[in-house]
Design an enzyme around this catalytic site. Structure first.
Site, PDB file in Angstrom:
ATOM      1  N   SER A  75      40.148  49.872  32.457  1.00  0.00           N
ATOM      2  CA  SER A  75      40.866  51.211  33.745  1.00  0.00           C
ATOM      3  C   SER A  75      41.944  51.887  32.727  1.00  0.00           C
ATOM      4  CB  SER A  75      41.500  50.532  34.812  1.00  0.00           C
ATOM      5  OG  SER A  75      41.302  49.235  35.335  1.00  0.00           O
TER       6      SER A  75
HETATM    7  N1  SAH Z   1      41.693  44.785  33.709  1.00  0.00           N
HETATM    8  C1  SAH Z   1      40.724  45.067  32.969  1.00  0.00           C
HETATM    9  C2  SAH Z   1      39.979  45.334  33.892  1.00  0.00           C
HETATM   10  C3  SAH Z   1      38.799  44.601  33.079  1.00  0.00           C
HETATM   11  S1  SAH Z   1      37.457  45.277  34.246  1.00  0.00           S
HETATM   12  C4  SAH Z   1      41.521  46.021  31.770  1.00  0.00           C
HETATM   13  O1  SAH Z   1      42.171  46.082  31.838  1.00  0.00           O
HETATM   14  O2  SAH Z   1      40.744  45.962  31.149  1.00  0.00           O
HETATM   15  C5  SAH Z   1      37.462  43.643  35.551  1.00  0.00           C
HETATM   16  C6  SAH Z   1      37.459  42.794  35.164  1.00  0.00           C
HETATM   17  O3  SAH Z   1      37.371  41.899  35.711  1.00  0.00           O
HETATM   18  C7  SAH Z   1      35.524  42.385  33.667  1.00  0.00           C
HETATM   19  O4  SAH Z   1      36.661  41.812  32.451  1.00  0.00           O
HETATM   20  C8  SAH Z   1      35.457  41.232  34.807  1.00  0.00           C
HETATM   21  O5  SAH Z   1      34.696  40.243  34.023  1.00  0.00           O
HETATM   22  C9  SAH Z   1      36.440  41.111  35.649  1.00  0.00           C
HETATM   23  N2  SAH Z   1      35.685  39.629  36.517  1.00  0.00           N
HETATM   24  C10 SAH Z   1      34.958  40.096  37.094  1.00  0.00           C
HETATM   25  N3  SAH Z   1      34.732  39.660  38.354  1.00  0.00           N
HETATM   26  C11 SAH Z   1      35.518  38.565  37.565  1.00  0.00           C
HETATM   27  C12 SAH Z   1      35.887  36.889  38.521  1.00  0.00           C
HETATM   28  N4  SAH Z   1      34.700  36.729  40.146  1.00  0.00           N
HETATM   29  N5  SAH Z   1      36.970  36.300  38.127  1.00  0.00           N
HETATM   30  C13 SAH Z   1      37.245  36.495  36.796  1.00  0.00           C
HETATM   31  N6  SAH Z   1      36.950  38.019  36.620  1.00  0.00           N
HETATM   32  C14 SAH Z   1      36.221  38.618  36.774  1.00  0.00           C
END
Ligand code: SAH
Length: 225
Positions: A75
Site C-alpha cells: 500500500s
Molecule cells: N499490508 C500489505 C498489503 C498487501 S496486499 C503490505 O503492506 O504489503 C494484501 C495481502 O492480503 C496480499 O498479500 C494477499 O495475499 C493477502 N490476503 C488476501 N486474502 C487473504 C486471506 N484470506 N488471508 C490472509 N491474507 C490474505
C-alpha cells in the site's frame, strides 16, 4: 534460522532510499493530514525500501502503491499511515492483521502496539515477510493461513485490520472481536466501490461506520503454495 545481519548501509539506505527521502515522505504525510506523531516518527525511521524488490527500492518512498509479486501490492505510505492512525486511536492491546503481504504495514504496527498477529495466505509472501521482519527484530507472530477464519487461539482482539478488501464480511472475524473492539476493513459495495469501514462490537450487536473510499486487492480464500 541464522541470518546474515543487515549492514548499516542497507538499513539506512542511500540516495532515493536515504533518511532525507524518508523525511520528505513524512513531510508529505503531514500535508496529507496525518497527525499522529508516533506514526510519523516510526515511518520516518523504518526502512520501507527493504520491503520491495531491489529494482523498485528507489521508488519505495514515492506517494504510490508498489507491486510485490503474485498480483499483490504494498500500500502507498498514506494508506499505511492512515490505517495505523486508526488502529492506534483504539489504544489496543492485541491486534490481528490480515494480509501480511510485504510485511511493511506489519512492521510499522509492530513498533506501536503491544501484541501483534498477522496472517498471509500466499506462501512465498509469508516467507519473505517473515525473513524481513525477523532481520528487523520486529515483535510479531505470523501465520501462513487463510485469515478469513481469524486466529481463534489468540482471540479476542481489540482491533482486526484487513489490508485486503472483503466482498462479504467474514463472520468468524467479528466473533473474535473483544467487547468494544473494532474491525477496520475495506469493504466492497454492490456497485463495486470500496469503502474503508469501521465495525465496532457493542453489546450484542455491531455498529458500522463508513470512513472513506479506498482501493485494495481482494480478500481471497484458501492458502497458496
Ligand atoms: N499490508 C500489505 C498489503 C498487501 S496486499 C503490505 O503492506 O504489503 C494484501 C495481502 O492480503 C496480499 O498479500 C494477499 O495475499 C493477502 N490476503 C488476501 N486474502 C487473504 C486471506 N484470506 N488471508 C490472509 N491474507 C490474505
Amino acid at each position: 534460522m541464522l541470518l546474515p545481519e543487515l549492514s548499516p548501509q542497507e538499513l539506512r539506505g542511500r540516495g532515493m532510499t536515504s533518511q532525507r527521502t524518508r523525511d520528505r515522505m513524512v513531510r508529505r504525510l503531514r500535508q496529507q493530514g496525518i497527525v499522529d506523531e508516533l506514526v510519523l516518527e516510526v515511518m520516518a525511521r523504518e526502512p520501507r525500501h527493504l520491503f520491495v524488490d531491489e529494482a523498485l527500492a528507489h521508488r519505495a518512498y514515492e506517494d504510490t502503491s508498489l507491486p510485490i509479486g503474485f498480483g499483490q501490492t504494498l500500500s502507498q505510505p498514506l494508506t499505511v499511515a492512515r490505517m495505523t492512525e486508526l488502529v492506534l486511536r483504539e489504544s489496543p492491546r492485541r491486534v490481528l492483521e490480515l494480509g501480511t503481504g510485504s510485511g511493511y504495514q506489519t512492521l510499522i504496527l509492530s513498533r506501536l502496539v503491544e501484541e501483534l498477529y498477522s496472517m498471509e495466505r500466499i506462501h512465498d509472501l509469508h516467507e519473505r515477510a517473515a525473513l524481513r521482519l525477523q532481520r528487523l527484530a520486529s515483535p510479531v507472530t505470523l501465520a501462513l493461513a487463510d485469515g478469513g477464519h481469524g486466529w481463534p487461539g489468540a482471540a479476542p482482539f481489540d482491533v482486526i485490520l484487513l489490508t485486503a478488501c472483503a466482498e462479504v464480511l467474514p463472520q468468524a472475524l467479528l466473533a473474535q472481536l473483544a467487547q468494544g473492539g473494532v474491525m477496520i476493513a475495506p469493504l466492497a459495495e454492490a456497485d463495486g466501490t470500496q469503502w474503508l469501514t469501521l465495525i465496532r462490537r457493542v453489546g450484542q450487536g455491531f455498529e458500522r461506520r463508513r470512513l472513506e473510499p479506498v482501493r485494495f486487492v481482494p480478500l481471497l480464500q484458501g492458502v497458496i503454495g
